[in-house]
Design a protein around this motif. Structure first.
Motif, short mmCIF file in Angstrom:
data_model
loop_
_atom_site.label_atom_id
_atom_site.label_comp_id
_atom_site.label_asym_id
_atom_site.label_seq_id
_atom_site.Cartn_x
_atom_site.Cartn_y
_atom_site.Cartn_z
N ASP A 288 0.25 -1.12 0.05
CA ASP A 288 -0.22 0.15 0.02
C ASP A 288 0.78 1.81 0.01
O ASP A 288 0.27 2.36 -0.30
CB ASP A 288 -0.85 0.01 1.37
CG ASP A 288 -0.28 -0.16 2.70
OD1 ASP A 288 0.84 -0.36 2.93
OD2 ASP A 288 -0.86 -0.35 3.49
N SER A 302 -6.56 -0.56 -7.62
CA SER A 302 -6.70 -1.46 -7.55
C SER A 302 -6.17 -3.57 -7.63
O SER A 302 -6.74 -3.96 -7.01
CB SER A 302 -6.91 -1.89 -9.35
OG SER A 302 -5.96 -1.46 -10.15
N ASP A 305 -6.44 -3.98 -3.63
CA ASP A 305 -7.65 -4.42 -3.97
C ASP A 305 -7.56 -6.02 -4.26
O ASP A 305 -8.24 -6.45 -3.22
CB ASP A 305 -8.71 -3.63 -4.00
CG ASP A 305 -9.33 -2.85 -4.43
OD1 ASP A 305 -9.29 -2.32 -2.44
OD2 ASP A 305 -9.85 -1.13 -5.50
N GLU A 309 -8.86 -9.16 -1.87
CA GLU A 309 -9.66 -9.95 -2.52
C GLU A 309 -8.95 -11.45 -2.45
O GLU A 309 -10.17 -12.46 -2.15
CB GLU A 309 -9.80 -9.53 -3.63
CG GLU A 309 -10.52 -8.68 -3.67
CD GLU A 309 -11.27 -8.08 -4.76
OE1 GLU A 309 -10.49 -8.14 -6.06
OE2 GLU A 309 -11.39 -6.89 -5.48
N MET A 338 -7.38 3.15 2.60
CA MET A 338 -7.22 1.59 1.52
C MET A 338 -7.85 0.79 2.98
O MET A 338 -8.68 -0.36 3.26
CB MET A 338 -5.79 1.11 0.88
CG MET A 338 -6.05 -0.38 0.70
SD MET A 338 -6.93 -0.46 -0.89
CE MET A 338 -6.58 0.75 -1.97
N LYS A 341 -11.34 0.81 3.72
CA LYS A 341 -11.78 0.22 2.90
C LYS A 341 -12.09 -1.31 3.26
O LYS A 341 -13.17 -1.78 3.10
CB LYS A 341 -11.16 0.27 1.35
CG LYS A 341 -11.76 -0.36 0.60
CD LYS A 341 -11.34 0.10 -1.13
CE LYS A 341 -12.19 -0.93 -2.17
NZ LYS A 341 -11.73 -0.56 -3.23
N TRP A 342 -11.16 -2.13 3.62
CA TRP A 342 -10.92 -2.99 3.63
C TRP A 342 -11.34 -3.75 5.01
O TRP A 342 -11.65 -4.52 5.80
CB TRP A 342 -9.62 -3.89 3.47
CG TRP A 342 -9.85 -4.07 1.42
CD1 TRP A 342 -8.83 -2.77 0.78
CD2 TRP A 342 -10.56 -4.74 0.69
NE1 TRP A 342 -9.50 -2.85 -0.12
CE2 TRP A 342 -9.79 -4.58 -0.43
CE3 TRP A 342 -10.58 -5.80 1.36
CZ2 TRP A 342 -10.20 -4.83 -1.29
CZ3 TRP A 342 -11.75 -6.60 0.27
CH2 TRP A 342 -11.45 -5.82 -0.72
#
Length: 459
Positions: A288, A302, A305, A309, A338, A341-342
């Motif tokens: 990151d 992305s 991300d 995932e 980030m 978000k996660w």
């Protein structure tokens, strides 16, 4: 670039007992015995800092004072610290240099990057992580690095490079206490925070907020160099000033550190260990830090991300062999976005805890009044107390990493007083609860699962 490694750990928390009459040279496991840092100034407990682990509602105010520590007492922030200061000399004199391997100081190339061209990976005489991802020191008197959570399903939440200071532009909304408030408001989430000393001296109120929220504070050096490129004295200085800043800001002396870029070998490990610090790495990297953002790079968000995932999908499949310590940062606006978000998605799939909680480390500081939850306790279950805390029950093994505290440490009965104590962190085989009058703190849980898993993870 942040490098990736897979490793294991042998780490335990234990009974704090009264001092032996002689200083031990090694523990029952053969690991070098170390002492709490007596060479640090005794700052006492700063105003505005809890007496121990928080149990009530957390402060989630959106502003913090920007008052600094006394910067005249410290090196220039973000500059390589001097090695000739009297306080550094005192630490140098306290270290047993016969227990520091004579690994060569690593050279850098014309771009300032580590030069690995002449290092023999097949021998890896000094367990150089940057070259071989080695985490089991070749020096038998050093403990293995921590880089995984032993139990599948655990996610040891951690962030590097904090506390994130305001910088005077429109990204300041992402500076602390933004992330700490987000963690508090999302399940009272706890994390392990690896702090840059330069950021602590310039923003000590953020460090206070973090410890008051129940996060664990660790060292991440003063100016973020590749540590194997530093001389012995430079290694001491990078660690010392950060330890000092954290203690002055929060009143605690931490036992954990992370080398910038993961760059560590047995020489650096041995110095850190004798300064009371366990080396902690990671087994997966979000990268990151390289996303576009203030001071960041060009990695597409992305891509990051995608990492999250994949980790979540792997967990859903049940194919993880152990828990994870995934490298994240509170470095800038992009990394904090980030993280926010996660985190809720991670909490749906993993048991998200601090690194210390996934290891059952309940006392991450040399001060005994901070007692954190065990792995199986809710983060709000520990109660601060001024009376004796009962043992958690008999242990079934004998693990001793040789922590022997000899400095003045605040007692659990007073946030403003201190008592001189010598303690031995060891887990003794017993069929009965500890009841000795010599106990001065809590009997913690040893990490029994770690020893069983160690052989399959160590490189």
């Amino acid at each position: 670039m942040h490098l990736l490694g897979v490793s294991a750990l042998v780490l335990a928390t234990a009974t704090f007992a009264s001092a032996a009459t002689t200083k031990p040279t090694s523990t029952s496991s053969g690991v070098l015995a170390v002492e709490s840092p007596a060479w640090l100034p005794d700052f006492g407990v700063p105003s505005g800092v809890n007496a121990g682990y928080p149990t009530g509602a957390l402060n989630t105010s959106k502003t913090l004072s920007h008052k600094t520590l006394d910067l005249s007492a410290y090196p220039e922030p973000w500059e390589a610290p001097s090695t000739t200061h009297a306080e550094i000399k005192a630490v140098m004199n306290a270290i047993d240099w016969t227990k520091v391997p004579k690994a060569p100081i690593v050279k850098t190339n014309s771009n300032g990057e580590i030069d690995m061209t002449k290092y023999d990976e097949s021998k890896d005489a000094y367990c150089w992580w940057s070259s071989t991802n080695c985490v089991k020191p070749k020096s038998s008197y050093l403990p293995p690095d921590v880089s995984v959570c032993p139990n599948s399903g655990d996610w040891g939440l951690n962030y590097d490079d904090g506390p994130f200071n305001p910088i005077g532009d429109d990204t300041d909304k992402w500076a602390e206490p933004e992330l700490y408030n987000f963690l508090a408001e999302n399940g009272n989430q706890k994390a392990t925070l690896f702090y840059i000393g330069s950021n602590v001296v310039t923003f000590p109120e953020a460090a206070k907020r973090a410890i008051n929220d129940g996060h664990v504070l660790c060292v991440h050096t003063w100016s973020h160099p590749s540590m194997t490129t530093q001389t012995n004295a430079q290694v001491v200085a990078e660690l010392y000033w950060t330890l000092r800043a954290i203690k002055e800001a929060t009143g605690v002396t931490t036992k954990c550190w992370r080398p910038p870029f993961g760059d560590v070998d047995d020489r650096v490990r041995a110095i850190a260990w004798q300064m009371g610090l366990q080396t902690m790495l990671w087994d997966q990297d979000t990268n990151d830090w390289d996303m576009p953002g203030d001071g960041g790079g060009k990695l597409a968000p992305s891509k990051v991300d995608g990492y999250f995932e994949d980790w979540i999908e792997t967990r859903k499949k049940g194919t993880d062999k152990h828990g994870h310590i995934v490298l994240q940062h509170e470095l800038n606006n992009a990394t904090v976005k980030m993280a926010e978000k996660w985190l809720p998605k991670l909490q749906e799939s993993f048991n998200v805890v601090s690194i210390q909680q996934c290891l059952n480390v309940t006392q991450p500081y040399w001060e005994t009044n901070w007692v954190y939850p065990t792995k199986n306790e809710n983060v709000t279950a520990i109660t601060n107390t001024t009376t004796a805390i009962p043992s958690v029950g008999p242990s079934t093994t004998d693990i001793n990493l040789g922590y022997t505290a000899t400095s003045s440490i605040p007692s659990a009965s007073s946030a403003s007083s201190a008592k001189s104590t010598t303690t031995d962190l060891s887990v003794k085989s017993s069929n009965t609860d500890e009841s000795s009058a010599s106990l001065v703190a809590v009997h913690g849980l040893s990490l029994l699962a770690a020893t069983a898993l160690c052989a399959s993870y160590l490189l």
